[in-house]
Design an enzyme around this catalytic site. Structure first.
Site, mmCIF file in Angstrom:
data_model
loop_
_atom_site.group_PDB
_atom_site.id
_atom_site.type_symbol
_atom_site.label_atom_id
_atom_site.label_comp_id
_atom_site.label_asym_id
_atom_site.label_seq_id
_atom_site.Cartn_x
_atom_site.Cartn_y
_atom_site.Cartn_z
ATOM 1 N N GLU A 262 -39.975 -14.678 5.280
ATOM 2 C CA GLU A 262 -38.611 -14.166 5.543
ATOM 3 C C GLU A 262 -38.171 -14.775 6.863
ATOM 4 O O GLU A 262 -38.519 -14.290 7.936
ATOM 5 C CB GLU A 262 -38.626 -12.631 5.636
ATOM 6 C CG GLU A 262 -39.121 -11.920 4.382
ATOM 7 C CD GLU A 262 -38.165 -12.023 3.203
ATOM 8 O OE1 GLU A 262 -37.037 -12.533 3.373
ATOM 9 O OE2 GLU A 262 -38.550 -11.619 2.104
ATOM 10 N N CYS A 296 -31.351 -11.295 11.352
ATOM 11 C CA CYS A 296 -31.481 -12.490 10.514
ATOM 12 C C CYS A 296 -30.219 -12.653 9.687
ATOM 13 O O CYS A 296 -29.853 -13.760 9.304
ATOM 14 C CB CYS A 296 -32.706 -12.367 9.612
ATOM 15 S SG CYS A 296 -32.813 -10.791 8.792
#
Ligand code: NAD
Length: 510
Positions: A262, A296
Site C-alpha cells: 500500500e 496517501c
C-alpha cells in the site's frame, strides 16, 4: 499528560512485545519521540534488538500452532473484545494519535473509530470465510475450495495512519487464523505501544498464548529488513512510500513470500463544467489540507475545465485564506503540523522546484514560526498553478501542495491527464452529468483503485477493499474480499464412489 498515563505509557518504554510480555534490553540508547505539535519530548522507546526479534518470531510461530485451531468465530470473539476495549480507550488513544502524529483531534478520534469499525467487520467475517463448491465432471465426486491461515503476517506501517493500518491488517488476519508481528513507523511508535497495552489485557483475560499479536519497534533498515528476508513470515503487508515498497516487494518475492503493498498516491479530482461547486470545493479543500496533506489519499491535483477554472481558482484561494493552522488538539484549527522538519524541507524544496519548472504559486507555501509554531513543523498549505507533466506534479510530495491544472476539451481529456501519472490510488470526479460520471467509472476511465463521484479522494469506508494500482502497489486491505490475501486457497476433490474415474475422459485400465 493525562492520556499517556491512561494508555499506560511511561517515560521509557520497551519496544518489543510478544503480547503480554514486554522484552527489555536497555543496552542501547533509546529513541526519543518528540511531538510535531510543540516539539516536546513525549517519551522514550527502547528499540527491538535483533536478538529480541528472533524471540518474537519464534514465539509467534508457536502461537500460530494453537491460534489456528481455535475456531474462526471464537477468534472473532477475541476481536470483538478488542473492539470493545478500543471504544473504552478511544478518547486517550485519539489524543495520542493527534499529539504524536500531528493530525487533528477529530481525525485522531476518527482513526480509532476506524479501528473499532474494522473489528466489527472482522467479527462478522469470522463466520463468513467462504469458499465455493463446484460441480465435478466425475460421478460421485465433490469439489470445493477452502481457505486456510498462512502463519505469521508481518505488518510494516507508515507514520500517517499510525494505528488504523495495523488494525485493518491485524484484525482481518486474526480472524483468518494468522498471528501478526507489527513493525510500526519509528516516527510514531508510542501509539503502537499503547495498542499493545490495550491488547495485553484481552490476551490475558482469555488465556491466549504469547505471540498472537506481537510488536517490534525498530528501524526499517534493521528490523524491517529482517522481516523482509524472513522465510518464517509468509505474508508481508507493507504500507509506505513507493521507494520502500518497491524494495520490499522485490525482497519478499525473491523468497517466494506474498506481499500486500500500500504505497504512495498522486490523487486527482476532476471538476467538469457540470459540477456543483458548493459540493466540489469543500471536497477539494478537505482532501488537500486534511492531515496537513499527509494522507496517501490526499488530493494533490485538481483538474478543472477552463469554463469554471477562474471561479474554482478564486474560490479555492479564498477558502485557503480562512484556514486556521495550529495545534491540532485545538478543535478550532483546520491544519496541524507536518510530521518533522525533513517533511517541511521537502515541502519547501518541492515548491522551489515546481516554480523553476514554470509553476505559479497562488497562495501559501511559507513555513510558520513564532508562538504556537515552536516545533518548526507548521506550513501554510499551498496552491500552485501547474501542468500535469511537470516532474514535481508527477511525484508525491507528502505535504499540503495542491496543483491546479486546466483542461479545455471533453471529460476524457481530464481523465487522461488524471491517469497520466505513475501512481494509481484514489481519484474523483465532480459532475452532475451522468454520462461524464459513468465515463469516469468505465474501464477506459479512472485507472485508480478508488474512483469516487461527487466525493473527494480522501477517506474510505472499511467495508470496501482499500488499495491502488500501478506504483501504489496493487494490494487490497480492509473490506470486501480483501481477507483472501491473508489466507491460502486449497482446492479439494473428494471421491465418494467405489470406482476411480479419471478426469478429461482419460482411461487407465490395469
Ligand atoms: P516510509 O516509506 O518512509 O516508511 C514506511 C514504513 O516502512 C516504516 O515503518 C519504515 O520504518 C519502513 N521501512 C523503511 N525502510 C524499510 C526497509 N528497508 N525494510 C522494511 N521496512 C522499511 O513512509 P512514511 O513516510 O512512514 O509514510 C508515508 C508514505 O506512505 C507516503 O508515500 C504515503 O502515500 C504512503 N502511505 C500509503 C498508504 C496506502 O494505503 N497506499 C497509506 C499510508 C501511507
Amino acid at each position: 499528560m493525562k492520556f499517556l498515563k491512561q494508555l499506560k505509557l511511561g517515560a521509557s518504554n520497551a519496544g518489543a512485545s510478544t503480547g503480554q510480555q514486554w522484552l527489555t534490553d536497555n543496552s542501547a540508547e533509546p529513541l526519543a519521540i518528540h511531538s510535531p505539535v510543540d516539539g516536546e519530548l513525549i517519551a522514550k522507546v527502547s528499540l527491538c534488538t535483533p536478538v529480541q526479534y528472533q524471540q518474537v518470531i519464534e514465539q509467534a510461530q508457536q502461537a500460530f500452532v494453537s491460534w489456528r485451531k481455535i475456531t474462526a468465530p471464537q477468534r472473532g470473539e477475541i476481536v470483538r473484545q478488542i473492539g470493545q476495549a478500543l471504544r473504552e480507550y478511544k478518547q486517550p488513544l485519539g489524543e495520542l494519535v493527534s499529539y504524536e502524529m500531528g493530525k487533528s483531534l477529530q481525525e485522531g478520534l476518527g482513526e480509532v473509530q476506524e479501528m473499532i469499525d474494522i473489528c466489527d467487520f472482522a467479527v462478522g467475517l469470522s463466520r463468513q470465510l467462504c469458499g465455493s463448491t463446484m460441480h465435478s465432471e466425475r460421478p460421485l465426486h465433490r469439489m470445493y475450495d477452502q481457505y486456510h491461515p498462512l502463519g505469521i503476517v508481518g505488518v510494516v506501517s507508515a507514520f500517517n495512519f499510525p494505528v488504523a493500518v495495523w488494525s485493518w491488517n491485524a484484525m482481518i488476519s486474526a480472524v483468518c487464523g494468522n498471528v501478526t508481528v507489527w513493525k510500526p513507523s519509528e516516527k510514531t511508535p508510542l501509539t503502537a505501544i499503547a495498542c499493545q497495552h490495550i491488547l495485553k489485557e484481552i490476551l490475558a483475560r482469555n488465556n491466549l498464548p504469547e505471540g498472537v499479536f506481537s510488536l517490534v519497534v525498530g528501524t526499517g533498515a534493521e528490523i524491517g529488513e529482517l522481516m523482509l528476508d524472513d522465510k518464517r513470515i509468509p505474508l508481508m503487508s507493507v504500507t509506505g512510500s513507493t521507494r520502500v515498497g518497491r524494495h520490499a516487494g522485490q525482497k519478499v518475492a525473491a523468497r517466494f513470500g506474498k506481499s500486500i503493498l500500500e504505497l504512495g498516491g498522486n490523487n486527482a479530482i476532476i471538476i467538469t463544467p457540470n459540477a456543483d461547486l458548493k459540493v466540489a470545493i469543500p471536497g477539494v479543500v478537505f482532501g488537500a489540507v486534511g492531515t496537513a496533506g499527509q494522507r496517501c489519499t490526499t488530493t494533490r491535483r485538481v483538474i478543472v475545465h477552463e469554463s469554471v477554472y477562474d471561479k474554482v481558482k478564486d474560490t479555492l484561494i479564498s477558502a485557503y485564506s480562512k484556514l486556521r493552522i495550529g495545534n491540532p488538539l485545538d478543535q478550532n484549527n483546520h491544519v496541524g503540523p507536518l510530521i518533522d522538519q525533513n517533511s517541511v524541507r521537502a515541502f519547501s524544496e518541492a515548491l522551489d522546484k515546481v516554480q523553476a519548472e514554470g509553476g505559479k504559486l497562488l497562495c501559501g507555501g511559507d513555513v510558520l514560526s513564532g508562538e504556537g509554531y515552536a516545533s518548526g513543523c507548521y506550513v501554510r498549505p499551498a496552491i500552485v498553478e501547474a501542468e500535469n507533466h511537470y516532474q514535481m506534479v508527477q511525484e508525491e510530495t507528502f505535504a499540503p501542495i495542491l496543483y491546479l491544472i486546466k483542461y479545455t476539451g471533453k471529460v476524457q481529456q481530464a481523465i487522461d491527464l488524471q491517469n497520466d501519472v505513475a501512481q494509481g490510488l484514489s481519484s474523483a470526479i465532480f459532475t452532475q452529468n451522468m454520462l461524464e460520471a459513468e465515463q469516469f467509472l468505465a474501464h477506459w476511465g479512472s485507472d485508480c483503485g478508488i474512483a469516487n463521484v461527487n466525493i473527494g479522494t480522501s477517506g474510505a469506508e472499511i467495508g470496501g477493499a482499500f488499495g491502488g494500482e500501478k506504483e501504489t502497489g496493487g494490494g487490497r486491505e480492509s473490506g470486501s474480499d480483501a481477507w483472501k490475501a491473508y489466507m491460502r486457497r486449497q482446492t479439494n476433490t473428494i471421491n465418494y464412489s467405489t470406482a476411480m474415474p479419471l478426469a478429461q475422459g482419460i482411461k487407465f485400465d490395469l
